[in-house]
Design a protein around this motif. Structure first.
Motif, PDB file in Angstrom:
ATOM      1  N   ASN A  90      11.826 -45.151  -4.500  1.00  0.00           N
ATOM      2  CA  ASN A  90      11.527 -46.659  -4.630  1.00  0.00           C
ATOM      3  C   ASN A  90      10.218 -46.907  -4.309  1.00  0.00           C
ATOM      4  OD1 ASN A  90      13.983 -48.657  -5.302  1.00  0.00           O
ATOM      5  ND2 ASN A  90      14.739 -46.752  -4.399  1.00  0.00           N
ATOM      6  N   ALA A  91       9.506 -46.272  -3.242  1.00  0.00           N
ATOM      7  CA  ALA A  91       7.919 -46.266  -2.912  1.00  0.00           C
ATOM      8  C   ALA A  91       7.250 -46.060  -4.065  1.00  0.00           C
ATOM      9  CB  ALA A  91       7.709 -45.325  -1.860  1.00  0.00           C
ATOM     10  N   ASN A 144       7.503 -48.734  -6.778  1.00  0.00           N
ATOM     11  CA  ASN A 144       6.996 -49.949  -6.487  1.00  0.00           C
ATOM     12  C   ASN A 144       5.429 -50.002  -7.078  1.00  0.00           C
ATOM     13  OD1 ASN A 144       7.750 -52.526  -5.184  1.00  0.00           O
ATOM     14  ND2 ASN A 144       5.868 -52.215  -4.189  1.00  0.00           N
ATOM     15  N   SER A 145       4.730 -49.035  -6.501  1.00  0.00           N
ATOM     16  CA  SER A 145       3.179 -49.174  -6.700  1.00  0.00           C
ATOM     17  C   SER A 145       2.565 -49.055  -8.370  1.00  0.00           C
ATOM     18  CB  SER A 145       2.493 -48.055  -5.736  1.00  0.00           C
ATOM     19  OG  SER A 145       2.924 -46.961  -5.862  1.00  0.00           O
ATOM     20  N   ALA A 175       4.475 -50.620  -1.429  1.00  0.00           N
ATOM     21  CA  ALA A 175       5.186 -49.630  -1.651  1.00  0.00           C
ATOM     22  C   ALA A 175       6.130 -48.986  -0.247  1.00  0.00           C
ATOM     23  CB  ALA A 175       4.764 -48.163  -2.204  1.00  0.00           C
ATOM     24  N   ARG A 191       8.705 -51.545   0.585  1.00  0.00           N
ATOM     25  CA  ARG A 191      10.156 -51.641  -0.137  1.00  0.00           C
ATOM     26  C   ARG A 191      10.908 -50.238   0.096  1.00  0.00           C
ATOM     27  NH1 ARG A 191      10.206 -51.549  -6.795  1.00  0.00           N
ATOM     28  NH2 ARG A 191      12.250 -50.136  -7.055  1.00  0.00           N
ATOM     29  N   THR A 203       6.803 -42.610   2.404  1.00  0.00           N
ATOM     30  CA  THR A 203       6.605 -43.839   1.529  1.00  0.00           C
ATOM     31  C   THR A 203       5.067 -43.939   1.343  1.00  0.00           C
ATOM     32  OG1 THR A 203       7.092 -45.030   3.576  1.00  0.00           O
ATOM     33  CG2 THR A 203       8.886 -44.935   2.097  1.00  0.00           C
ATOM     34  N   GLY A 219       3.873 -43.998  -2.462  1.00  0.00           N
ATOM     35  CA  GLY A 219       3.100 -44.937  -2.762  1.00  0.00           C
ATOM     36  C   GLY A 219       1.897 -44.983  -3.692  1.00  0.00           C
ATOM     37  N   GLY A 274       2.567 -43.047  -6.542  1.00  0.00           N
ATOM     38  CA  GLY A 274       2.652 -44.245  -7.751  1.00  0.00           C
ATOM     39  C   GLY A 274       1.479 -44.882  -8.194  1.00  0.00           C
TER      40      GLY A 274
END
Lengths: 307, 253
Positions: free
Chosen positions: B71-72, B75-76, B110, B113, B147, B151, B154
Motif C-alpha cells: 500500500n505504501a 500510494n506514492s 505513503a 497510508r 513504508t 514510498g 513508488g
C-alpha cells in the motif's frame, strides 16, 4: 520603476532529440507591460513560456523573473510568476475552492489568502461552482479555474498561454476585461494567442517567433508602422472572374467587386492606375487601409527577419 | 523556507487517499483478513519453523508487513502517475516547493497510508489471533522504515512510468514476486539452500523478518542486519529520487 525588467531571457537554447525548438533567444519584457508572444504553430512559443515558468529545462541560456534566476533562485522566481497553461487539467480528488486553497498553500499562503481566493471565484464567475469538481465543468469554466490557480499567490508576472483558445466570445471579452484590470493594477502580462486582433488591441509590445528564432521585438505600433507594404481597397466597375497576371501579382484578397491590393510603399498612384488601366479594369473608388498586425505577422512569418 | 507549502502537500497526499478510503484502507484490510483466514485455517497445523510459535502467529506479522509495503508503494506511485495523467502535476511544478519537499511529502503520504492499513489489520485480527507486542521499538522502526522505502520506490516508479501499463508491470513483475518470496508465508530456514541464498538478495525479506522480530522476538536473521539493509536502501533510493527529481527527469520536459 519604468525601466525595470520583469522577464529577462538571455541566449536561450532548447532542442528536442536534435531538433531545435529555441535558438539563441534573447529578449527583455519590461515590468508592467502587456506583452504578446506570437508565432505560427511550432514556432517555440509554448517552449519559451515553459522555460520561463520552469516546466521546461533549457539546454543553455539564462532566464530571470523579477530579477530572480529561474534555476538558481527558483523559489523567488516562481513566487513572482503565475502561468495559465494551454492544456486543460483535471483534478478528481478535490473540488475547485479546495484546489485553489491547496495551490495557495504550496506558495506558503494560508487562511489569510482565502478571502482573495473567494474574490477570484466571484470575479471569474465560478462562485456557484466552488464545491464542484473539475470534471463537471465546461471547457470555458476549466479555463477560468486555470486563471484562478495562476493568480492565487498574486504574482507580479502573469503568463497566459493561449488563454482564449476554444472560449466563446462573451467569455473571451469578460476574460480580457479581467486581465486588463490586472494589468492596470501593475501586473506584467505575457500572452500567446492566435487571435492577432486581440494582441494588437491589448499589447504594447510584441515578439514574433518562427522556427525557434526571434524574428521581431518591437512596440506594437512601431512594428505595424515599419511594415514594408501598404494596402489599397479598390472598387471596380467590372471585375472579371480571372484577373490578369499583373493584377494578381498585387492581390492581397478579393471580394464581390472589390480587391485589396498589397503595394510597395514606393509605388506611385499613377503607376497603379496605369496597371489597372492596362488590365482593362475601370476604377470607381479607392481607399487606403492601414496595415494590421496580421499583415505584419504574415509577412514576417513567411519572409523572414524583421529589420 | 516556509513549512506551510510542504505541510500543504503532505495534507493533500493524505486527504487524497482518505477520500477514497474504501479502496485504499478497507479493501486491503479485507483481502489481508481473507489471506489470514484461509491460510490460517488450511495450514494452521504447519510448523512455523520456530519453537513455541504457531503458524498463525508467524503468519500475521508477515501479512501485515506485506500489505503495508504494497500500500505504501501504491500510494506514492498512483498519486504521481495520476497527477501526470490528469496534468495537475504542473501545478506542483510551478510552485516554489523544492525537490526535497515534494519527495518527502509524497513519501510521508505513503508512510501514513501504510501505517493506517497495518494498524487496522492488527486491530481487527487481534480478535482471533491475540498477540503480544514483544518489542514496540523494532515494530515501529521496521514499519516506518519499510513504508518509507516502499514510498520512495513508488515515487521512483511513478516518475519513470508515463502510462498506467508501465506502473502495473512494475507492480506485478517486481513488487509482487519480491513480496511473495520474502518469507511472508514461510520461514526461510525451511527453503532449499539455493532459495535460501536467493532470499538474502531480496530486500523485502529483511523488512518482513525484522518486523516479525518485533512481534515474536524470533527471526531468521539479526534485526540489526535487517535494519541496516533497509536503512541502506532508504538512503540510496532517496538519493536517487532526489537527483532525478531535481533534474526534472520525465516531468520537466
Amino acid at each position: 520603476m519604468p525601466n525595470a525588467i520583469a522577464v529577462e531571457i538571455t541566449n536561450l537554447h532548447k532542442s528536442y532529440q536534435g531538433v531545435a525548438a529555441l535558438t539563441d533567444v534573447s529578449l527583455q519584457i519590461p515590468e508592467g507591460s502587456f506583452f504578446a508572444l506570437l508565432g505560427p504553430n511550432g514556432a517555440g512559443k509554448s517552449t519559451l513560456i515553459g522555460a520561463i515558468s520552469g516546466l521546461i529545462k533549457p539546454d543553455s541560456g539564462r532566464i530571470r523573473v523579477m530579477g530572480h534566476d529561474v534555476q538558481a533562485d527558483f523559489r523567488k522566481a516562481r513566487r513572482a510568476l503565475g502561468l495559465v497553461p494551454q492544456e486543460l487539467i483535471d483534478e478528481p480528488f478535490f473540488p475547485i475552492r479546495q484546489l485553489l486553497r491547496i495551490q495557495a498553500g504550496y506558495f506558503g499562503l494560508g487562511k489569510s489568502q482565502w478571502a482573495w481566493i473567494d474574490e477570484l471565484l466571484q470575479r471569474l464567475g465560478l462562485w456557484d461552482k466552488r464545491d464542484a469538481y473539475m470534471s463537471s465543468l465546461s471547457g470555458g469554466m476549466k479555463r477560468r479555474v486555470l486563471i484562478a490557480l495562476a493568480l492565487v499567490h498574486k504574482p507580479a508576472v502573469v503568463v497566459l498561454d493561449e488563454p482564449t483558445a476554444g472560449v466563446d466570445i462573451e467569455l473571451r471579452l469578460s476574460m480580457w476585461a479581467f486581465i486588463r484590470e490586472l494589468h492596470a493594477q501593475g501586473h506584467t502580462i505575457i500572452l500567446t494567442t492566435h487571435y492577432l486582433e486581440e494582441a494588437e488591441q491589448l499589447c504594447e509590445k510584441i515578439a514574433i517567433l518562427r522556427e525557434g528564432q526571434l524574428l521581431a521585438l518591437e512596440d506594437t505600433q512601431t512594428l505595424i508602422a515599419s511594415h514594408p507594404w501598404e494596402y489599397l481597397e479598390v472598387t471596380l466597375e467590372n471585375l472579371p472572374a480571372v484577373l490578369p497576371q499583373m493584377v494578381t501579382d498585387l492581390l492581397h484578397r478579393r471580394s464581390a467587386n472589390k480587391l485589396v491590393l498589397r503595394l510597395s510603399r514606393d509605388l506611385a498612384r499613377s503607376e497603379l492606375l496605369a496597371i489597372l488601366s492596362a488590365a482593362g479594369l475601370v476604377l470607381t473608388e479607392m481607399r487606403q487601409l492601414e496595415a494590421s498586425l496580421e499583415d505584419v505577422f504574415r509577412t514576417l512569418t513567411t519572409n523572414g527577419v524583421h529589420s | 523556507m516556509s513549512m506551510l507549502g510542504f505541510l500543504t502537500l503532505c495534507k493533500k497526499e493524505i486527504n487524497r487517499f482518505m477520500s477514497v478510503s474504501v479502496q485504499t484502507i478497507f479493501a486491503p484490510l479485507v483481502s489481508t483478513l481473507l489471506y489470514l483466514l484461509i491460510f490460517g485455517q488450511v495450514i494452521s497445523s504447519e510448523s512455523s519453523g520456530f519453537e513455541h510459535v504457531s503458524y498463525n502467529a508467524f503468519l500475521l506479522p508477515g501479512l501485515i508487513m506485506m500489505t503495508m509495503l504494497q500500500n505504501a508503494f501504491s500510494n506514492s506511485s498512483s498519486s504521481l502517475i495520476q497527477s501526470k495523467m490528469y496534468g495537475n502535476l504542473d501545478l506542483l511544478l510551478l510552485s516554489p516547493l523544492s525537490a526535497t519537499e515534494i519527495f518527502l511529502a509524497f513519501v510521508l503520504g505513503a508512510v501514513v497510508r501504510g501505517m493506517l492499513v497495518g494498524i487496522a489489520i492488527a486491530l481487527v485480527s487481534y480478535f482471533w489471533i491475540p498477540f503480544v507486542w514483544i518489542n514496540p521499538f523494532w515494530l515501529l522502526s521496521f514499519a516506518l522504515l519499510t513504508t518509507f522505502v516502499l514510498g520512495a520506490m513508488g515515487f521512483l516508479a511513478g516518475l519513470w512510468a508515463d502510462k498506467y501499463d508501465k506502473l502495473a508491470a512494475f507492480q506485478n513483475f517486481v513488487i509482487l514476486p519480491l513480496t511473495f518470496l520474502s518469507g511472508v508465508f514461510y520461514s526461510v530456514s525451511a527453503l532449499p539452500a539455493f532459495w535460501q541464498q536467493a532470499t538474502w538478495f531480496n530486500p523485502f525479506f529483511y523488512m518482513v523478518d525484522g518486523f516479525r522480530y518485533g512481534f515474536l522476538g524470533v527471526s531468521d536473521v539479526s534485526p540489526w542486519l535487517s535494519l541496516s539493509v533497509i536503512l541502506a536502501f532508504a538512503v540510496v533510493l532517496s538519493a536517487l529520487c532526489l537527483v532525478l527529481l531535481a533534474k526534472g527527469w520525465k516531468i520537466r520536459r
